[in-house]
Design a protein around this motif. Structure first.
Motif, PDB file in Angstrom:
ATOM      1  N   ASP A 310     -12.598 -15.689 -20.559  1.00  0.00           N
ATOM      2  CA  ASP A 310     -11.400 -15.482 -19.736  1.00  0.00           C
ATOM      3  C   ASP A 310     -10.962 -14.016 -19.764  1.00  0.00           C
ATOM      4  OD1 ASP A 310     -11.341 -18.130 -19.079  1.00  0.00           O
ATOM      5  OD2 ASP A 310      -9.839 -18.684 -20.581  1.00  0.00           O
ATOM      6  N   ARG A 311     -10.976 -13.412 -20.950  1.00  0.00           N
ATOM      7  CA  ARG A 311     -10.557 -12.020 -21.071  1.00  0.00           C
ATOM      8  C   ARG A 311     -11.531 -11.090 -20.352  1.00  0.00           C
ATOM      9  NH1 ARG A 311      -6.621 -11.020 -25.096  1.00  0.00           N
ATOM     10  NH2 ARG A 311      -6.060 -12.888 -26.262  1.00  0.00           N
ATOM     11  N   THR A 312     -12.833 -11.381 -20.468  1.00  0.00           N
ATOM     12  CA  THR A 312     -13.840 -10.564 -19.788  1.00  0.00           C
ATOM     13  C   THR A 312     -13.682 -10.657 -18.284  1.00  0.00           C
ATOM     14  OG1 THR A 312     -15.381 -10.945 -21.621  1.00  0.00           O
ATOM     15  CG2 THR A 312     -16.307 -10.123 -19.559  1.00  0.00           C
ATOM     16  N   THR A 313     -13.480 -11.876 -17.798  1.00  0.00           N
ATOM     17  CA  THR A 313     -13.268 -12.068 -16.356  1.00  0.00           C
ATOM     18  C   THR A 313     -12.000 -11.375 -15.892  1.00  0.00           C
ATOM     19  OG1 THR A 313     -14.396 -14.218 -16.458  1.00  0.00           O
ATOM     20  CG2 THR A 313     -12.990 -13.799 -14.537  1.00  0.00           C
ATOM     21  N   ASP A 314     -10.947 -11.462 -16.721  1.00  0.00           N
ATOM     22  CA  ASP A 314      -9.669 -10.825 -16.398  1.00  0.00           C
ATOM     23  C   ASP A 314      -9.844  -9.313 -16.238  1.00  0.00           C
ATOM     24  OD1 ASP A 314      -6.490 -11.153 -16.543  1.00  0.00           O
ATOM     25  OD2 ASP A 314      -7.050  -9.380 -17.707  1.00  0.00           O
ATOM     26  N   ILE A 315     -10.537  -8.689 -17.175  1.00  0.00           N
ATOM     27  CA  ILE A 315     -10.738  -7.234 -17.123  1.00  0.00           C
ATOM     28  C   ILE A 315     -11.613  -6.852 -15.937  1.00  0.00           C
ATOM     29  CG2 ILE A 315     -11.779  -5.268 -18.331  1.00  0.00           C
ATOM     30  CD1 ILE A 315     -10.938  -6.627 -20.961  1.00  0.00           C
ATOM     31  N   ARG A 316     -12.708  -7.615 -15.723  1.00  0.00           N
ATOM     32  CA  ARG A 316     -13.615  -7.312 -14.615  1.00  0.00           C
ATOM     33  C   ARG A 316     -12.898  -7.426 -13.277  1.00  0.00           C
ATOM     34  NH1 ARG A 316     -16.917 -11.413 -14.873  1.00  0.00           N
ATOM     35  NH2 ARG A 316     -18.034 -10.613 -16.692  1.00  0.00           N
ATOM     36  N   THR A 317     -12.111  -8.485 -13.105  1.00  0.00           N
ATOM     37  CA  THR A 317     -11.367  -8.676 -11.852  1.00  0.00           C
ATOM     38  C   THR A 317     -10.326  -7.585 -11.674  1.00  0.00           C
ATOM     39  OG1 THR A 317     -11.651 -11.074 -12.042  1.00  0.00           O
ATOM     40  CG2 THR A 317      -9.946 -10.278 -10.538  1.00  0.00           C
ATOM     41  N   ALA A 318      -9.621  -7.246 -12.760  1.00  0.00           N
ATOM     42  CA  ALA A 318      -8.589  -6.206 -12.690  1.00  0.00           C
ATOM     43  C   ALA A 318      -9.182  -4.868 -12.273  1.00  0.00           C
ATOM     44  CB  ALA A 318      -7.886  -6.078 -14.037  1.00  0.00           C
ATOM     45  N   LEU A 319     -10.328  -4.519 -12.844  1.00  0.00           N
ATOM     46  CA  LEU A 319     -10.963  -3.240 -12.502  1.00  0.00           C
ATOM     47  C   LEU A 319     -11.379  -3.202 -11.030  1.00  0.00           C
ATOM     48  CD1 LEU A 319     -13.143  -2.581 -15.687  1.00  0.00           C
ATOM     49  CD2 LEU A 319     -11.018  -1.452 -15.024  1.00  0.00           C
ATOM     50  N   SER A 320     -11.858  -4.329 -10.516  1.00  0.00           N
ATOM     51  CA  SER A 320     -12.245  -4.357  -9.097  1.00  0.00           C
ATOM     52  C   SER A 320     -11.036  -4.201  -8.191  1.00  0.00           C
ATOM     53  CB  SER A 320     -12.982  -5.663  -8.780  1.00  0.00           C
ATOM     54  OG  SER A 320     -12.112  -6.780  -8.886  1.00  0.00           O
ATOM     55  N   VAL A 321      -9.894  -4.818  -8.590  1.00  0.00           N
ATOM     56  CA  VAL A 321      -8.661  -4.682  -7.808  1.00  0.00           C
ATOM     57  C   VAL A 321      -8.131  -3.249  -7.880  1.00  0.00           C
ATOM     58  CG1 VAL A 321      -6.249  -5.431  -7.599  1.00  0.00           C
ATOM     59  CG2 VAL A 321      -8.039  -7.109  -8.080  1.00  0.00           C
ATOM     60  N   ILE A 322      -8.173  -2.655  -9.075  1.00  0.00           N
ATOM     61  CA  ILE A 322      -7.696  -1.275  -9.250  1.00  0.00           C
ATOM     62  C   ILE A 322      -8.526  -0.315  -8.402  1.00  0.00           C
ATOM     63  CG2 ILE A 322      -7.491   0.628 -10.914  1.00  0.00           C
ATOM     64  CD1 ILE A 322      -6.879  -1.550 -13.041  1.00  0.00           C
ATOM     65  N   LEU A 323      -9.848  -0.505  -8.397  1.00  0.00           N
ATOM     66  CA  LEU A 323     -10.729   0.380  -7.639  1.00  0.00           C
ATOM     67  C   LEU A 323     -10.545   0.229  -6.122  1.00  0.00           C
ATOM     68  CD1 LEU A 323     -14.010   0.100  -9.756  1.00  0.00           C
ATOM     69  CD2 LEU A 323     -12.427   2.031  -9.621  1.00  0.00           C
ATOM     70  N   TYR A 324      -9.968  -0.902  -5.696  1.00  0.00           N
ATOM     71  CA  TYR A 324      -9.699  -1.090  -4.265  1.00  0.00           C
ATOM     72  C   TYR A 324      -8.725  -0.037  -3.763  1.00  0.00           C
ATOM     73  CZ  TYR A 324      -7.886  -3.125   0.026  1.00  0.00           C
ATOM     74  OH  TYR A 324      -7.491  -3.299   1.322  1.00  0.00           O
ATOM     75  N   ASN A 325      -7.681   0.257  -4.560  1.00  0.00           N
ATOM     76  CA  ASN A 325      -6.740   1.318  -4.195  1.00  0.00           C
ATOM     77  C   ASN A 325      -6.213   1.938  -5.488  1.00  0.00           C
ATOM     78  OD1 ASN A 325      -4.844   3.049  -3.154  1.00  0.00           O
ATOM     79  ND2 ASN A 325      -3.854   1.534  -1.838  1.00  0.00           N
ATOM     80  N   PRO A 326      -6.988   2.826  -6.127  1.00  0.00           N
ATOM     81  CA  PRO A 326      -6.600   3.354  -7.440  1.00  0.00           C
ATOM     82  C   PRO A 326      -5.329   4.190  -7.434  1.00  0.00           C
ATOM     83  CG  PRO A 326      -8.500   4.523  -6.567  1.00  0.00           C
ATOM     84  CD  PRO A 326      -8.278   3.342  -5.673  1.00  0.00           C
ATOM     85  N   PHE A 327      -4.973   4.781  -6.308  1.00  0.00           N
ATOM     86  CA  PHE A 327      -3.796   5.655  -6.270  1.00  0.00           C
ATOM     87  C   PHE A 327      -2.502   4.861  -6.159  1.00  0.00           C
ATOM     88  CE2 PHE A 327      -0.574   8.103  -3.950  1.00  0.00           C
ATOM     89  CZ  PHE A 327      -0.430   9.171  -4.820  1.00  0.00           C
ATOM     90  N   ALA A 328      -2.447   3.852  -5.298  1.00  0.00           N
ATOM     91  CA  ALA A 328      -1.192   3.151  -5.025  1.00  0.00           C
ATOM     92  C   ALA A 328      -1.224   1.672  -5.363  1.00  0.00           C
ATOM     93  CB  ALA A 328      -0.804   3.323  -3.554  1.00  0.00           C
ATOM     94  N   GLY A 329      -2.355   1.144  -5.817  1.00  0.00           N
ATOM     95  CA  GLY A 329      -2.419  -0.268  -6.159  1.00  0.00           C
ATOM     96  C   GLY A 329      -2.364  -1.162  -4.936  1.00  0.00           C
ATOM     97  N   ILE A 330      -2.097  -2.447  -5.168  1.00  0.00           N
ATOM     98  CA  ILE A 330      -2.071  -3.421  -4.076  1.00  0.00           C
ATOM     99  C   ILE A 330      -0.655  -3.828  -3.697  1.00  0.00           C
ATOM    100  CG2 ILE A 330      -4.345  -4.342  -4.657  1.00  0.00           C
ATOM    101  CD1 ILE A 330      -2.882  -6.702  -6.020  1.00  0.00           C
ATOM    102  N   GLY A 331       0.352  -3.359  -4.454  1.00  0.00           N
ATOM    103  CA  GLY A 331       1.724  -3.712  -4.143  1.00  0.00           C
ATOM    104  C   GLY A 331       2.117  -5.077  -4.670  1.00  0.00           C
ATOM    105  N   LEU A 332       3.387  -5.420  -4.510  1.00  0.00           N
ATOM    106  CA  LEU A 332       3.920  -6.674  -5.031  1.00  0.00           C
ATOM    107  C   LEU A 332       4.019  -7.768  -3.975  1.00  0.00           C
ATOM    108  CD1 LEU A 332       6.800  -5.159  -7.183  1.00  0.00           C
ATOM    109  CD2 LEU A 332       4.747  -6.272  -8.053  1.00  0.00           C
ATOM    110  N   GLY A 333       3.562  -7.481  -2.751  1.00  0.00           N
ATOM    111  CA  GLY A 333       3.660  -8.461  -1.678  1.00  0.00           C
ATOM    112  C   GLY A 333       2.630  -9.563  -1.789  1.00  0.00           C
ATOM    113  N   SER A 334       2.596 -10.418  -0.795  1.00  0.00           N
ATOM    114  CA  SER A 334       1.745 -11.603  -0.851  1.00  0.00           C
ATOM    115  C   SER A 334       0.328 -11.360  -0.355  1.00  0.00           C
ATOM    116  CB  SER A 334       2.378 -12.725  -0.004  1.00  0.00           C
ATOM    117  OG  SER A 334       2.550 -12.283   1.334  1.00  0.00           O
ATOM    118  N   THR A 335       0.085 -10.281   0.377  1.00  0.00           N
ATOM    119  CA  THR A 335      -1.238 -10.074   0.979  1.00  0.00           C
ATOM    120  C   THR A 335      -2.136  -9.150   0.170  1.00  0.00           C
ATOM    121  OG1 THR A 335      -0.440  -8.196   2.298  1.00  0.00           O
ATOM    122  CG2 THR A 335      -0.280 -10.382   3.278  1.00  0.00           C
ATOM    123  N   GLY A 336      -1.569  -8.441  -0.816  1.00  0.00           N
ATOM    124  CA  GLY A 336      -2.357  -7.463  -1.570  1.00  0.00           C
ATOM    125  C   GLY A 336      -3.565  -8.061  -2.254  1.00  0.00           C
TER     126      GLY A 336
END
Length: 424
Positions: A310-336
């Motif tokens: 679970d922790r490995t998957t969590d980190i791997r998924t988080a890194l892929s999301v961060i790399l999607y928009n490393p400067f501004a993230g995905i935001g707190l909305g529902s579509t990010g």
């Protein structure tokens, strides 16, 4: 380390006690911080404002916390510019999330404006000691007579999460399956009043490190330390065990002083001193052996361990999301998340912040939180500083904590008591 000789008046200490209790309760305890989160947060904010009005300084706020707050809000505004369509699409939820974020930071800012470091240390250590004692009672009771211990508990439902708990202790989770079957999962570990044992250990370490660093200001430091250590062990948290081992390496002499008394050791014969230090080393080895042999750490690194996966998957998924928009993230909305092709954000503080708001925001948050730790604890020597930073890094990488008022206080801890100044 000693505080100044100046004695705090009773009403100042009483105010600090009430404010610190509210900070702890609103930091995601199940009853107050989850089930009644908005009411508790609002009550904390109102009490802080009233305390400001009644204080000798009135509504005047220190400049540095305002500057730090301004930088965080400024960064939020900058990154939010990237999610205009998402804000329009889910305006209420987005604004609500931003306001909650700001509310928590304001609570931390007002708290450090009202409370000295001495008052925070004394009230927090003793409040967590009381919570630890209560938790130990219910933990051992539930281990010996589970049905009797659970007989008075309630099921608190919060969205998709249900907790079997009392206002002062959490026994476990409860889930209703799709076929209507109710599945109850008892921790079998000490979670205190918080949402899980892994979260409880973070609150305990905040208090125990304060006890170790300012031990000379506590009359019954040996009893306090023993209760803290026992409670940490009963959480059976892998992160707690790792931090405990690190703290034994970095704060070994502080454990000795806290258990036996620095003055007492100096006044004893050389033979007794050597025996005491050797005994402490043996104690550390035994604790380390118990932790390692318990399997908590070794099992987590097994290839088929669910927690590791679970922790490995969590980190791997988080890194892929961060790399999607490393400067501004995905935001707190529902579509990010859907745009970033992910289902959930990370369950860890630093990764979640980077996902939501981008790497620059996360870097500034980490800078402030670690700077706050060093200002709060003032560790002497490189080994203590390294041990402290690594310990808090593990705490921040174990749970999502950035929306908890306690960690907002640490964020602004450079301004506790007005003794330290810093550049934001």
């Amino acid at each position: 380390m000693k505080f100044g000789k100046r004695k705090l008046v009773d009403n100042t200490m009483l105010r600090a006690f009430v404010l610190t209790a509210l900070i702890i309760m609103s930091s995601k305890t199940v009853f107050f911080g989850i089930m009644h989160m908005h009411q508790t947060m609002l009550a904390t904010l109102v009490v802080l404002i009233l305390a400001m009005i009644m204080s000798s300084n009135g509504l005047r706020i220190k400049r540095k916390p305002v500057e730090i707050m301004g930088i965080f809000v400024g960064l939020l505004i900058v990154v939010s510019a990237f999610y205009i369509s998402d804000i329009v699409h889910s305006f209420n939820s987005y604004v609500g999330a931003i306001l909650l974020f700001i509310e928590v930071f304001v609570i931390g800012m007002l708290y450090v404006n009202l409370t000295s470091k001495k008052a925070f240390v004394q009230t927090y250590v003793h409040l967590m000691f009381i919570i630890a004692c209560i938790s130990l009672f219910y933990f051992f009771w539930s281990m010996t007579d589970r049905s009797a211990a659970l007989s008075g508990s309630n099921v608190y439902v919060n969205g998709s999460s249900s907790y079997m708990a009392l206002p002062w202790y959490t026994f476990g989770w409860q889930t209703t399956m799709s076929n209507g079957y109710v599945y109850s999962y008892l921790f079998g570990r000490n979670a205190g009043p918080f949402w899980e044992p892994g979260a409880f250990q973070g609150f305990l370490f905040v208090g125990m490190f304060l006890l170790l660093q300012y031990r000379e200001t506590f009359k019954h430091k040996t009893i306090l330390l023993i209760v803290y250590l026992l409670t940490i062990l009963t959480t059976q948290s892998t992160t707690a065990y790792l931090i405990l081992l690190i703290s034994l390496l970095g704060f070994g002499s502080d454990y000795v002083d806290c258990l036996f008394g620095k003055t007492g050791l100096k006044n004893r014969s050389k033979q007794v001193q050597y025996i005491t230090y050797i005994g402490t080393i043996v104690f550390a080895i035994v604790i380390g052996y118990i932790i390692l042999m318990s399997g908590n750490i070794s099992n987590k690194f097994a290839a088929d361990n669910g927690s590791l996966m679970d922790r490995t998957t969590d980190i791997r998924t988080a890194l892929s999301v961060i790399l999607y928009n490393p400067f501004a993230g995905i935001g707190l909305g529902s579509t990010g998340l859907s745009v970033a092709n992910a289902q959930t954000v990370s369950a860890t503080t630093l990764l979640a912040i980077a996902e939501y708001f981008g790497i620059p925001f996360m870097i500034y948050y980490a800078y402030r939180i670690f700077k706050g730790c060093l200002a709060l604890y003032q560790p002497e020597g490189t080994m203590k500083k390294i041990a402290l930073i690594i310990s808090f890094f593990f705490i921040l990488m174990s749970e999502t904590l950035y929306l908890l008022p306690l960690y907002a206080v640490i964020l602004f801890a450079t301004e506790l008591g007005g003794g330290n100044t810093s550049t934001p």
